[in-house]
Scaffold this active site. Structure first.
Site, PDB file in Angstrom:
ATOM      1  N   GLU A 117       0.804  -1.188  -0.140  1.00 31.21           N
ATOM      2  CA  GLU A 117       0.101  -0.096   0.031  1.00 31.21           C
ATOM      3  C   GLU A 117       0.864   1.231   0.083  1.00 31.21           C
ATOM      4  OE1 GLU A 117      -3.786   1.784   2.344  1.00 31.21           O
ATOM      5  OE2 GLU A 117      -2.422   0.777   3.447  1.00 31.21           O
ATOM      6  N   ASN A 207     -12.587   5.844   1.733  1.00 30.70           N
ATOM      7  CA  ASN A 207     -11.495   6.370   2.573  1.00 30.70           C
ATOM      8  C   ASN A 207     -10.184   6.634   2.014  1.00 30.70           C
ATOM      9  OD1 ASN A 207     -12.826   3.925   4.544  1.00 30.70           O
ATOM     10  ND2 ASN A 207     -12.938   5.977   5.215  1.00 30.70           N
ATOM     11  N   HIS A 239     -15.072   3.417  10.044  1.00 27.45           N
ATOM     12  CA  HIS A 239     -14.675   4.110   8.852  1.00 27.45           C
ATOM     13  C   HIS A 239     -15.679   4.706   7.896  1.00 27.45           C
ATOM     14  CE1 HIS A 239     -10.627   2.367   9.848  1.00 27.45           C
ATOM     15  NE2 HIS A 239     -10.306   3.173   8.783  1.00 27.45           N
ATOM     16  N   ASP A 262      -8.339  -3.631   7.260  1.00 29.30           N
ATOM     17  CA  ASP A 262      -7.111  -2.662   7.445  1.00 29.30           C
ATOM     18  C   ASP A 262      -6.766  -2.538   8.784  1.00 29.30           C
ATOM     19  OD1 ASP A 262      -5.557  -0.695   6.487  1.00 29.30           O
ATOM     20  OD2 ASP A 262      -6.921   1.049   6.532  1.00 29.30           O
ATOM     21  N   ILE A 296      -7.928   8.758  11.131  1.00 33.51           N
ATOM     22  CA  ILE A 296      -8.044   7.335  11.382  1.00 33.51           C
ATOM     23  C   ILE A 296      -6.708   6.497  10.734  1.00 33.51           C
ATOM     24  CG2 ILE A 296      -9.329   5.122  11.096  1.00 33.51           C
ATOM     25  CD1 ILE A 296     -11.695   7.073  10.788  1.00 33.51           C
ATOM     26  N   ALA A 297      -6.246   5.552  11.532  1.00 30.78           N
ATOM     27  CA  ALA A 297      -5.000   5.055  11.449  1.00 30.78           C
ATOM     28  C   ALA A 297      -5.336   3.415  11.148  1.00 30.78           C
ATOM     29  CB  ALA A 297      -3.882   5.350  12.234  1.00 30.78           C
ATOM     30  N   GLY A 298      -5.887   3.003  10.141  1.00 34.38           N
ATOM     31  CA  GLY A 298      -6.236   1.579  10.189  1.00 34.38           C
ATOM     32  C   GLY A 298      -7.394   1.263  11.028  1.00 34.38           C
TER      33      GLY A 298
END
Length: 372
Positions: A117, A207, A239, A262, A296-298
């Site tokens: 990614e 996202n 999410h 994720d 948001i971080a995963g």
């Protein structure tokens, strides 16, 4: 040979009440509907294919680069019997080392391959990627990564609008790698050009990509409408709004939707401070955000949670159960080209999950062996 029966078994996409299957040498030897006297019986449970998570960064307190066996074991305990180890953008030398480590994990069967990614992502939608390491595609770097992966790189997410984006997509596809569009500021035409160049996945739709606008539609409608594309959804309750998930499933159909976690290191590890790609991530009440921001971080989700959410969102009936199976197993397996996975049928891998009437996980089997 082991004969397993249950109140319901989803066989080759069909809900059988009751159902049964037999396992021999790590594969499904026979299966069918109706009552049988089995070696192992789950009278009030449902048996579904093992989940396949095509987008996961870690779990159990570690990211995949630091502890692939530990991260994979955490997710396997929650029903994930296949999928990819995802890497975020990093310095060239660091990324090469991570790819080599996860290529070894792939050869050992810990994961089914690597998902890059990045680093070829848009700085306008970097999300939890360190913007210092985002860059345009480079032929030399691509060649070095492919060599380091030694066939283990199975999917790459990139932004098609970057210089050389279309050519890189074609090169990756020619190498047998699935290309996903994500973390992108592409307009509609640029996204469509990426699809026409060979991209077949939309990374966590909505996202970290240009938002949908009625005069400037961006990449979302291009990805959602094209029958060649499988779209990822992070159905973790953070999410995406539930109504949007239902809308996407109704529009694209469960054969084109793959639910993904994720997940990052905090999955299964509780709240606290973790790292993702060198960035500090704070997890509070199960929600991961970059330190000091609202980004948001995963996620901290596991696939069993996403499966139950999907069944309930779609109405809880047998059609919803069958659709959830496709989105958590069959569709991602097909999108990644994982033969013999994502379905319970004669000859397929004996990867299965047993869930109770409340869709809580009971048992997990991988390659014919009970993991729990």
């Amino acid at each position: 040979m082991t004969l397993i029966s249950a109140g319901a078994v989803v066989l080759d996409g069909r809900v059988c009440r009751p159902g049964w299957l037999s396992v021999a040498d790590g594969r499904i030897a026979e299966c069918g509907t109706g009552p049988v006297r089995a070696d192992v019986e789950f009278a009030d449970c449902v048996v579904v294919p093992g989940f396949i998570d095509m987008h996961c960064h870690g779990g159990g307190g570690v990211g995949y680069p630091d502890g692939p066996d530990r991260a994979a074991a955490l997710h396997a305990a929650h029903g994930t019997t296949g999928g990819l180890a995802s890497l975020v953008s990093a310095a060239p030398a660091v990324l090469l080392d991570q790819v080599r480590a996860l290529a070894d994990a792939t050869r050992r069967g810990v994961v089914d391959g690597i998902h890059l990614e990045g680093p070829w992502l848009s700085g306008h939608h970097c999300g939890a990627h360190d913007p210092a390491w985002l860059r345009a595609p480079d032929d030399a770097e691509l060649a070095a990564l492919l060599a380091a992966g030694d066939g283990a790189i199975r999917m790459v997410t990139l932004a098609p609008e970057l210089p050389g984006g279309a050519a890189t997509i074609r090169r990756l596809v020619d190498a047998g790698i699935v290309v996903a569009l994500g973390h992108t500021d592409a307009d509609y035409d640029q996204a469509q050009a990426g699809i026409d160049a060979g991209a077949t996945v939309g990374t966590h739709l909505f996202n970290a990509m240009r938002a949908l606008h009625h005069r400037e539609p961006g990449p979302v409608p291009a990805l959602l409408a094209d029958p060649r594309v499988t779209v990822e959804l992070i159905a973790d309750g953070v999410h995406l709004h539930p109504a949007l998930i239902r809308h996407v499933v109704a529009t694209a159909g469960p054969d084109r939707v793959a639910l993904v976690t994720d997940a990052m290191a905090a999955a299964g590890a509780g709240d606290g401070v973790f790292t993702l790609g060198g960035l500090d991530v704070e997890v509070a009440d199960g929600v991961a955000r970059l330190h000091g921001t609202t980004t948001i971080a995963g996620s901290t989700a596991t696939m069993d949670r996403l499966f139950a959410t999907a069944v309930n969102l779609l109405g809880g009936h047998d059609a919803a159960l069958a659709a959830a199976v496709r989105m958590t197993a069959t569709t991602p397996a097909r999108a990644l080209g994982l033969d013999g996975a994502g379905v319970l049928a004669v000859g397929s891998a004996a990867n299965l999950v047993v869930m109770d009437a409340d869709l809580q996980l009971v048992r997990v089997m991988r390659r014919g062996m009970w993991l729990r």
